[in-house]
Design a protein around this motif. Sequence first.
Motif, PDB file in Angstrom:
ATOM      1  N   SER A 157     -34.520  54.787  65.333  1.00 58.56           N
ATOM      2  CA  SER A 157     -34.000  53.561  66.352  1.00 58.56           C
ATOM      3  C   SER A 157     -34.077  52.091  65.754  1.00 58.56           C
ATOM      4  O   SER A 157     -34.202  52.253  64.457  1.00 58.56           O
ATOM      5  N   TRP A 158     -33.729  51.516  66.098  1.00 55.44           N
ATOM      6  CA  TRP A 158     -33.273  49.994  65.441  1.00 55.44           C
ATOM      7  C   TRP A 158     -34.737  49.338  64.881  1.00 55.44           C
ATOM      8  O   TRP A 158     -34.599  48.480  64.143  1.00 55.44           O
ATOM      9  N   ALA A 163     -26.530  45.950  62.962  1.00 49.20           N
ATOM     10  CA  ALA A 163     -27.456  46.395  64.096  1.00 49.20           C
ATOM     11  C   ALA A 163     -26.875  45.188  65.309  1.00 49.20           C
ATOM     12  O   ALA A 163     -27.550  45.497  66.471  1.00 49.20           O
ATOM     13  N   ILE A 165     -35.383  49.617  61.237  1.00 48.52           N
ATOM     14  CA  ILE A 165     -34.844  48.819  60.057  1.00 48.52           C
ATOM     15  C   ILE A 165     -35.900  47.589  59.605  1.00 48.52           C
ATOM     16  O   ILE A 165     -35.346  46.991  58.726  1.00 48.52           O
ATOM     17  N   GLY A 183     -29.179  50.824  57.300  1.00 45.28           N
ATOM     18  CA  GLY A 183     -29.465  50.273  58.778  1.00 45.28           C
ATOM     19  C   GLY A 183     -28.782  51.254  59.808  1.00 45.28           C
ATOM     20  O   GLY A 183     -29.395  51.558  60.826  1.00 45.28           O
ATOM     21  N   THR A 192     -26.100  46.938  68.666  1.00 42.36           N
ATOM     22  CA  THR A 192     -27.298  47.599  69.287  1.00 42.36           C
ATOM     23  C   THR A 192     -27.966  46.550  69.777  1.00 42.36           C
ATOM     24  O   THR A 192     -28.519  46.869  71.056  1.00 42.36           O
ATOM     25  N   ILE A 219     -30.620  53.534  62.474  1.00 40.03           N
ATOM     26  CA  ILE A 219     -30.252  53.283  63.898  1.00 40.03           C
ATOM     27  C   ILE A 219     -30.018  54.438  64.677  1.00 40.03           C
ATOM     28  O   ILE A 219     -30.605  54.862  65.877  1.00 40.03           O
ATOM     29  N   SER A 230     -40.298  44.500  64.798  1.00 38.60           N
ATOM     30  CA  SER A 230     -40.210  45.756  65.406  1.00 38.60           C
ATOM     31  C   SER A 230     -40.601  45.973  66.801  1.00 38.60           C
ATOM     32  O   SER A 230     -40.422  46.652  67.644  1.00 38.60           O
ATOM     33  N   THR A 272     -22.750  53.020  63.840  1.00 41.60           N
ATOM     34  CA  THR A 272     -23.529  52.142  62.873  1.00 41.60           C
ATOM     35  C   THR A 272     -23.485  52.767  61.287  1.00 41.60           C
ATOM     36  O   THR A 272     -23.355  51.983  60.402  1.00 41.60           O
TER      37      THR A 272
END
Length: 479
Positions: free
Chosen positions: A142-143, A12, A146, A134, A15, A138, A73, A278
């Motif tokens: 979205s990130w 990540a 994770i 992961g 990102t 992503i 988050s 990713t």
Amino acid sequence: MSILDMTVVSVALPTFIDVFHTTYAIAAWTMTGYTLALATVIPLTGWAADRFGTKRLYILALVLFVLGSVLCSFAWDIQSLIAFRVIQGLGGGMLMPLGMTIITHAAGPHRVGRVMAVLGVPMLLGPISGPILGGWLIEAASWHWIFLINVPIGAIALAAAFILLPSDKPSPSESFDFLGMLLLSPGLALFLFGVSSIPEMGTIASARVLISAAIGLALVVAFIFHALRATHPLIDLHLFRNRALTIAVVTSTLFAIAFFGAGLLFPSYFLQVRGETTLHAGLLLAPQGIGAMLTMPVAGKLVDKIGPGKVVLVGIVLIGIGMAAFTQVGADTSYVLLLGSLFVMGLGMGATMMPIMTAALQTLTHSEVARGSTLMNIMQQIAGSIGTATMSVVLTNMIKGRELAGPAIGSLSDPSIAGKLPPGALQTGFEQAGQAYGHTFMVALVLIILTLIPAYFLPRTKAVAPDGSDVAAPPIVVH
């Protein structure tokens, strides 16, 4: 969860760089901050478990970890994400050794080996599935996810802990070394902070690097003098009188600097030089975990029969062979060669990491194992942080020394950069970036080769504990 979160974040990083408009050196603090928290809390876990009970402390660690995940988050900038990762690391640092302690007590000394074999499965699946999960999260969501994925898993774990874990009666056996804590924990944190600041500062001569590391080192040295005189020190340095443990610590430290430092570069190479997504980067790292899964059970049985020395030497040679291929990487190196090299390195990893730990602890008495495990974990955290910082500095300087490598990498996240480069310059830039990674992997290869020296002196026969009993598989967890 704690194993997954260490590997998920590695894919990540690009990102985070893009979303928070930051640099690689600063984004890497999302991993370093987690490591700092681990190093700070590990020395306290053994005493706290005796003082407050393993069940209560395990539940507290779970709550801290899940709370840290939720906060991550909601991070609004890279600084807040780093701070919340520290909270997450405080919980994660206690989770794994506490879990192993609870299971070891429940299994009893005669079943520890079988239980460790079962528990080895998630320890190996984490490095394989983490980058894949992961990458998928992503891309598909979205990130944020994770970290949010830990909430339902954490809720189940909390319910299970309340219902299934037996209540234990705390029985503190030793007084707490408050002076040792005040010296060691801040000392480790400041030293690792200074070392980990080198990539961001770009030089070791920076005031932030030198002052932090010097104060931290002074506190650690003061702790060493204190620990050698104290009755019940936070970390028992008298364990270094054991020759086998000392050799294993030196071997493990060199190995961790090389392997964990290089480990941060593998996903970055696929993402930044090869332009992979990713998810694809995570899938490309899977051969390493598969290789480790194949050799770890075999290595464990061989160590019981012939001792760890020969097994570790073979493992280090395999890692060196795999790493050698990565020293030649470019912008279009064959994936067959790269994936094959990762697989070979995985085979070596399975024959190296746990046998080194076994070499360190198999000659200790039952009462010394917990303190020896704590000592090894702390040394590994320090070595891992030094390795990460070293590789980041070398890679950053290598890319800076190449005119087009930086703009080429930047074009992946900002296509407008590509339009400003002359014809053919983009491909040349990616080739330069690949060479920069190759030269950085060369540093890791040299360190791996140096690891052969102390590994040669590891014991080559099955050990018997000083109390005359057969040595059982020690409850070891590698962070």
